[in-house]
Every structure is written in C-alpha cells, then in structure tokens.
Design an enzyme around this catalytic site. Structure first.
Site, PDB file in Angstrom:
ATOM      1  N   LYS A  22      18.963  -9.980  -7.839  1.00 40.47           N
ATOM      2  CA  LYS A  22      17.811  -9.273  -8.421  1.00 40.47           C
ATOM      3  C   LYS A  22      17.719  -7.876  -7.828  1.00 40.47           C
ATOM      4  O   LYS A  22      17.546  -6.898  -8.556  1.00 40.47           O
ATOM      5  CB  LYS A  22      16.520 -10.027  -8.132  1.00 40.47           C
ATOM      6  CG  LYS A  22      15.258  -9.203  -8.399  1.00 40.47           C
ATOM      7  CD  LYS A  22      13.968  -9.930  -8.094  1.00 40.47           C
ATOM      8  CE  LYS A  22      13.516  -9.783  -6.694  1.00 40.47           C
ATOM      9  NZ  LYS A  22      12.865  -8.521  -6.331  1.00 40.47           N
ATOM     10  N   ASN A  23      17.837  -7.762  -6.503  1.00 41.97           N
ATOM     11  CA  ASN A  23      17.571  -6.475  -5.856  1.00 41.97           C
ATOM     12  C   ASN A  23      18.685  -5.455  -6.028  1.00 41.97           C
ATOM     13  O   ASN A  23      18.509  -4.298  -5.674  1.00 41.97           O
ATOM     14  CB  ASN A  23      17.205  -6.695  -4.388  1.00 41.97           C
ATOM     15  CG  ASN A  23      15.834  -7.359  -4.270  1.00 41.97           C
ATOM     16  OD1 ASN A  23      15.089  -7.438  -5.246  1.00 41.97           O
ATOM     17  ND2 ASN A  23      15.517  -7.857  -3.092  1.00 41.97           N
ATOM     18  N   ARG A  92       7.726  -3.237  -8.973  1.00 45.94           N
ATOM     19  CA  ARG A  92       7.786  -2.090  -8.055  1.00 45.94           C
ATOM     20  C   ARG A  92       9.057  -1.288  -8.296  1.00 45.94           C
ATOM     21  O   ARG A  92       9.075  -0.082  -8.215  1.00 45.94           O
ATOM     22  CB  ARG A  92       7.800  -2.593  -6.603  1.00 45.94           C
ATOM     23  CG  ARG A  92       6.579  -3.276  -6.182  1.00 45.94           C
ATOM     24  CD  ARG A  92       5.473  -2.317  -5.895  1.00 45.94           C
ATOM     25  NE  ARG A  92       5.806  -1.359  -4.852  1.00 45.94           N
ATOM     26  CZ  ARG A  92       5.087  -0.264  -4.641  1.00 45.94           C
ATOM     27  NH1 ARG A  92       4.076   0.008  -5.413  1.00 45.94           N
ATOM     28  NH2 ARG A  92       5.397   0.566  -3.691  1.00 45.94           N
ATOM     29  N   CYS A 116       1.652  -3.431  -3.463  1.00 44.30           N
ATOM     30  CA  CYS A 116       1.874  -4.773  -3.996  1.00 44.30           C
ATOM     31  C   CYS A 116       1.281  -5.744  -2.961  1.00 44.30           C
ATOM     32  O   CYS A 116       0.840  -5.347  -1.908  1.00 44.30           O
ATOM     33  CB  CYS A 116       3.379  -4.995  -4.124  1.00 44.30           C
ATOM     34  SG  CYS A 116       3.749  -6.618  -4.729  1.00 44.30           S
ATOM     35  N   ARG A 121       3.230  -0.712   0.517  1.00 44.20           N
ATOM     36  CA  ARG A 121       4.450  -0.321  -0.193  1.00 44.20           C
ATOM     37  C   ARG A 121       4.423   1.143  -0.620  1.00 44.20           C
ATOM     38  O   ARG A 121       4.515   1.471  -1.801  1.00 44.20           O
ATOM     39  CB  ARG A 121       4.712  -1.263  -1.366  1.00 44.20           C
ATOM     40  CG  ARG A 121       4.801  -2.701  -0.885  1.00 44.20           C
ATOM     41  CD  ARG A 121       5.420  -3.629  -1.871  1.00 44.20           C
ATOM     42  NE  ARG A 121       6.886  -3.465  -1.885  1.00 44.20           N
ATOM     43  CZ  ARG A 121       7.677  -4.269  -2.603  1.00 44.20           C
ATOM     44  NH1 ARG A 121       7.160  -5.207  -3.355  1.00 44.20           N
ATOM     45  NH2 ARG A 121       8.977  -4.102  -2.584  1.00 44.20           N
ATOM     46  N   PRO A 122       4.246   2.058   0.352  1.00 42.28           N
ATOM     47  CA  PRO A 122       4.244   3.487   0.035  1.00 42.28           C
ATOM     48  C   PRO A 122       5.623   3.945  -0.443  1.00 42.28           C
ATOM     49  O   PRO A 122       6.610   3.224  -0.263  1.00 42.28           O
ATOM     50  CB  PRO A 122       3.907   4.129   1.381  1.00 42.28           C
ATOM     51  CG  PRO A 122       4.380   3.154   2.396  1.00 42.28           C
ATOM     52  CD  PRO A 122       4.161   1.796   1.793  1.00 42.28           C
ATOM     53  N   ILE A 123       5.676   5.116  -1.070  1.00 41.12           N
ATOM     54  CA  ILE A 123       6.987   5.656  -1.486  1.00 41.12           C
ATOM     55  C   ILE A 123       7.175   7.062  -0.917  1.00 41.12           C
ATOM     56  O   ILE A 123       7.929   7.874  -1.461  1.00 41.12           O
ATOM     57  CB  ILE A 123       7.145   5.657  -3.016  1.00 41.12           C
ATOM     58  CG1 ILE A 123       6.061   6.517  -3.692  1.00 41.12           C
ATOM     59  CG2 ILE A 123       7.136   4.257  -3.595  1.00 41.12           C
ATOM     60  CD1 ILE A 123       6.362   6.806  -5.162  1.00 41.12           C
ATOM     61  N   ASP A 124       6.510   7.333   0.203  1.00 47.12           N
ATOM     62  CA  ASP A 124       6.585   8.685   0.787  1.00 47.12           C
ATOM     63  C   ASP A 124       8.014   9.094   1.121  1.00 47.12           C
ATOM     64  O   ASP A 124       8.394  10.266   0.950  1.00 47.12           O
ATOM     65  CB  ASP A 124       5.704   8.778   2.047  1.00 47.12           C
ATOM     66  CG  ASP A 124       6.061   7.705   3.067  1.00 47.12           C
ATOM     67  OD1 ASP A 124       6.108   6.519   2.704  1.00 47.12           O
ATOM     68  OD2 ASP A 124       6.342   8.049   4.221  1.00 47.12           O
ATOM     69  N   ASP A 305      12.882 -11.331   3.193  1.00 50.93           N
ATOM     70  CA  ASP A 305      12.700 -12.083   1.953  1.00 50.93           C
ATOM     71  C   ASP A 305      12.974 -13.574   2.119  1.00 50.93           C
ATOM     72  O   ASP A 305      12.669 -14.358   1.227  1.00 50.93           O
ATOM     73  CB  ASP A 305      13.607 -11.534   0.835  1.00 50.93           C
ATOM     74  CG  ASP A 305      13.244 -10.107   0.489  1.00 50.93           C
ATOM     75  OD1 ASP A 305      14.057  -9.429  -0.152  1.00 50.93           O
ATOM     76  OD2 ASP A 305      12.152  -9.660   0.886  1.00 50.93           O
ATOM     77  N   ILE A 327       8.719  -6.136   8.800  1.00 52.87           N
ATOM     78  CA  ILE A 327       8.920  -5.201   7.694  1.00 52.87           C
ATOM     79  C   ILE A 327       7.642  -4.991   6.886  1.00 52.87           C
ATOM     80  O   ILE A 327       7.265  -3.869   6.583  1.00 52.87           O
ATOM     81  CB  ILE A 327      10.049  -5.719   6.744  1.00 52.87           C
ATOM     82  CG1 ILE A 327      11.328  -6.028   7.526  1.00 52.87           C
ATOM     83  CG2 ILE A 327      10.275  -4.731   5.603  1.00 52.87           C
ATOM     84  CD1 ILE A 327      12.111  -4.839   8.024  1.00 52.87           C
ATOM     85  N   ARG A 397      10.257 -14.212 -11.574  1.00 55.73           N
ATOM     86  CA  ARG A 397      10.718 -12.828 -11.452  1.00 55.73           C
ATOM     87  C   ARG A 397      12.047 -12.764 -10.705  1.00 55.73           C
ATOM     88  O   ARG A 397      12.840 -11.858 -10.920  1.00 55.73           O
ATOM     89  CB  ARG A 397       9.692 -11.980 -10.691  1.00 55.73           C
ATOM     90  CG  ARG A 397       8.470 -11.567 -11.453  1.00 55.73           C
ATOM     91  CD  ARG A 397       7.712 -10.511 -10.662  1.00 55.73           C
ATOM     92  NE  ARG A 397       8.647  -9.561 -10.120  1.00 55.73           N
ATOM     93  CZ  ARG A 397       8.593  -9.105  -8.849  1.00 55.73           C
ATOM     94  NH1 ARG A 397       7.648  -9.513  -8.045  1.00 55.73           N
ATOM     95  NH2 ARG A 397       9.479  -8.244  -8.408  1.00 55.73           N
TER      96      ARG A 397
END
Ligand code: EPZ
Length: 418
Positions: A22-23, A92, A116, A121-124, A305, A327, A397
């Site tokens: 998936k990832n 995401r 989430c 879950r920042p995207i900086d 995970d 994490i 998912r």
C-alpha cells in the site's frame, strides 16, 4: 458502515499470499503522471486507497485502465487543476500529487486534510523541500497552492527522516534544473520502489534506501513498466497472526529482509519460524511465549505500523512486555479495546506495558484506524467466542481481501454493511 465478525479461538493452517505494498502504491500512482507517455504498474493491491487515487487521476483527465492487480496510467491529455477536498481528504497520501504536479507543471493546487487520528501529521518538511527547490507555498483555508517559476536543484536536510517528505521531494525534483541532494532521507523499501519506478521512466536518482539521495534533473520521462514490492506491513500482520494461531501458517510472497526486525523479535519470543527466500512459515508457538520489549523506529528499526498488531501477541507472552511508540503521538487507540477483550495493558506517555498471558474473550470493538483495526482482527482470531469490529472500512484501506485470505486458512470471519 462495514462490520467484521469473527468467531475466534481457531487454529489457522495453510498459505496466505501477500499483495503489493500500500505505502508504495499510494506514491507510485501519483508519480505516474510525471511520465510524458504511459506507465504500467503491476502487483497493485485492490484496496480502497488505490480506488481513491485513481479517482483523483480521472479528475485530472488522466486515462486510467485497471485490470486485476494492475493499472495503466496515461497522462498525455491530463489537465492540471485544483484537487478538491472531497477527493484529497480520502487519504493522507493524496499529498503525493503536490510533489508530482509541482514536478511536472511547476504548480499544484489541492485541499489537504487536517491531522489524521494517529497524530497531527504535519507536512512542514514536504513544504520546506518544495520551497528549497524554488517554489512558493500559500495556504488559503486548507487549500495549498504551490508554484515555481523554475525548479532548481537544492541541498535539503530533513529534520526528521520522513517517508512522505522524502518521496514528495523526489517527485518535485526529478525534472528540476540541476542536482538535488536529500540528506537524512528516509530509507524505507517503499522509497526504493518509487525511485526505481522514476528511474525506469528515465529519471536519474541514486542513493534511494540510504540516508542520502541524489536526484539529477532530466528533461523528459518516458513510458515504463513497474512492479509494486510486496507489502511488508501486510506480511508482518499475517506473520503475527501466524504466531498467535498458526498451525502452521505460511505467509508467501514476502521479502524477509523487509521484516527483519519483526522476525528477530519473534525468535526472541521463541516462536518457531521457517524463513525462505520469499516466504515465512510460522511452524509452532507451542513453547511458552517469552515477553519482550519493542521501540518503534524508522526503517530498518521496528516499524510503527506493526506495533499495534504486535501488542496483541504480547498479551499472550509470559511476563511483562513494553511497547514504546516514537513516531506517532497518538497510536495507542487500540489499547482500550484490547483491554475490553481481556488484555492487561497500562499506557504511560508513549509506552504501553503489557502483562501476559491473558485469555481474550469476544466483544464489540471499534477499528479506530487502519493498523488498530488489524490489531482487532488479530485479537478476535484468538478470543473466545464472537468479536464484532465496527468501522471496518479502515481495515479495507490497507488489507486486500482480508476476509477471503483469512477464510482460506480456516478463520470464521464475515463482513457486512450495516
Ligand atoms: C508513512 O507515513 C506511512 N504512510 C505510515 O503508514 C507510516 O506510519 C509512516 O510513514 C512511518 O513509517 C504512507 O506511506 C502512506 P512520516 P508518513 O512522514 O510519510 C513527522 C500506515 O499505517 N513529520 O515518515 O506520513 C510525523 O508527524 C501508515 O500504513 C513531520 O513532523 O510518515 C511523524 O511523527 C500510517 N513533518 C514522523 O515525522 C512532516 O512534514 C514520521 O512521519 C512530515 C512528517
């Protein structure tokens, strides 16, 4: 809403075949728009995340041709337009369209979901990378507009070895002018799979899988054929299920080195494993399981995970075990439901302490997120009686045909819409 029901306390015997990762898939599908021709990707898992990303491609007028476990993507007539929130909020990883659209058109415009459930879950770091390449980033009511007159190679240091930021910067840099170096890059196998895909298109990426990735910008990306690597998290989940109730259980189409940290922990717990070139068989767990501790870390450390399903196994180990999550700040939402099933677990800050073994008894539980849902399935398979798992959409998912795969090895599991 979908509900999974499991009659537990049954031994599972036979073979489960692992699907594509998936990832990796959720990055490969957006990355495919970078080709000026056509990309064929096989071993694509048929999960709802794949569906959601193909819907975004169609929104952008990209031709998408899906057949069993493969997708042909042709962006020749695509249109670069805003990706609406109704599409981007489904997962995401839609954020990979930011890097891919920026890399192809020097402009990306998309709504982006807030945090989430497992953390903010920042995207900086993604945005810092885009800016280093010469882009400007604007955020108007959660819509990001990222654009550049020109994208120029840059040296980018990631404060955190972020999987998403590493991949997104790679996507934005493949056609930039000059060379980009990503330092402290994440080393997950999915990153190598994406870099290989881009190189198959004609990109010039070296160092993927190490903490320093070099991307030399190229003008043109041509058609290519690519295969998704096996899903190491799906594999790890079924290997843990095998350790719980395999008799024996063979998990096939695995790259054992991708689950090295898990296999070492299972051997520490005295679980009998047969490790082949592309499979892992859990032979026996007759011995008393020995308690152990895990601390999640970036690859090749113990994967975050897998900490939720692994916690279920620790409830059956003799003695005290500890799980430390480093994490994500909110990845213990499965614990209350494991306790409802009979587990003895206490959480303090980022560490869960488990005392085992405790018998588990079927209950009504909720899948709070994807891997918490996987943990509920694992627990339900060994619990006495019936367990009902609501919000099972989360599980679908990331686990292709989970009901069919478990039924085939003897589980009594059904899924229904309520
Ligand atoms: C990927 O998420 C995976 N998702 C996650 O798997 C996995 O848990 C995670 O990597 C870690 O291995 C996909 O690949 C689609 P990160 P990602 O960026 O890329 C912080 C699953 O269950 N961070 O490596 O979002 C972040 O908050 C999912 O399949 C920033 O601070 O993870 C986290 O604490 C869940 N700023 C840490 O870094 C940023 O810009 C690692 O996140 C980006 C991340």
């Amino acid at each position: 809403m979908k509900v999974i029901e499991i009659e537990g306390n049954r031994k599972l015997e036979g073979t489960i075949r692992i699907s594509g990762a998936k990832n990796a898939t959720v990055a490969l599908i957006p990355a495919a728009i970078l080709t000026d021709e056509e990309a064929t990707i096989c071993n694509v898992p048929e999960i709802t995340d794949t569906d959601a990303l193909c819907d975004i491609l169609k929104e952008l007028n990209v031709k998408v041709n899906r057949s069993t476990e493969s997708v042909v993507i042709n962006p020749r007539e695509m249109i670069n337009k805003e990706i609406e929130e109704q599409f981007s909020k489904k997962l995401r990883a839609s954020y990979y369209f930011m890097g891919a659209l920026l890399g192809k058109y020097k402009k990306a415009e998309m709504y982006f979901p807030g945090g989430c459930s497992i953390g903010a879950r920042p995207i900086d770091l993604h945005l810092k990378g885009f800016e280093a390449l010469g882009a400007t980033v604007r955020n108007e009511n959660n819509k990001y507009i990222v654009e550049a007159k020109e994208l120029k190679g840059a040296n980018i240091y990631l404060d955190i070895a972020s999987v998403g930021a590493t991949i997104n910067i790679m996507l934005a840099a493949v056609k930039a002018k000059g060379t980009t170096i990503i330092d402290n890059a994440a080393k997950e196998p999915e990153i190598v799979n994406v870099a290989t895909f881009l190189n198959n298109m004609g990109a010039n990426i070296t160092g993927a899988g190490t903490s320093t990735i070099k991307i030399k910008g190229v003008e043109h990306l041509h058609q290519c054929f690519h295969e998704v690597i096996p899903d190491r998290i799906e594999a790890g989940t079924y290997i843990i299920i095998g350790a719980l109730c395999g008799h024996p259980l063979k998990v096939d189409n695995v790259i054992p080195e991708h689950v090295d940290s898990l296999l070492s922990k299972l051997e520490e717990m005295r679980i009998g494993l047969e490790i082949g070139a592309d499979y892992v068989t859990i032979i026996d767990n007759n011995e008393k399981l020995v308690a152990t501790n895990i601390k999640t870390a970036v690859y090749p450390g113990f994967p975050t995970d897998l900490q939720q399903p692994f916690t279920v196994l620790l409830t059956q180990a003799n003695g005290k075990s500890k799980v430390t999550e480093t994490i994500w700040e909110n990845r213990f939402m499965h614990i209350p439901y494991l306790k409802a099933l009979g587990a003895n677990i206490e959480v303090k800050n980022q560490t869960a302490t488990i005392i085992g073994p405790t018998p588990l008894k079927g209950e009504e539980v909720i899948a709070t997120d994807l891997r918490a849902g996987a943990a509920m399935v694992a627990a339900a398979l060994i619990a006495e009686g019936k367990t009902t798992i609501t919000n099972a959409e989360h599980i679908l998912r990331g686990y292709e045909q989970i009901v069919e795969k478990l039924t085939a090895v003897g589980a009594k599991i059904t899924i229904k819409e309520i």
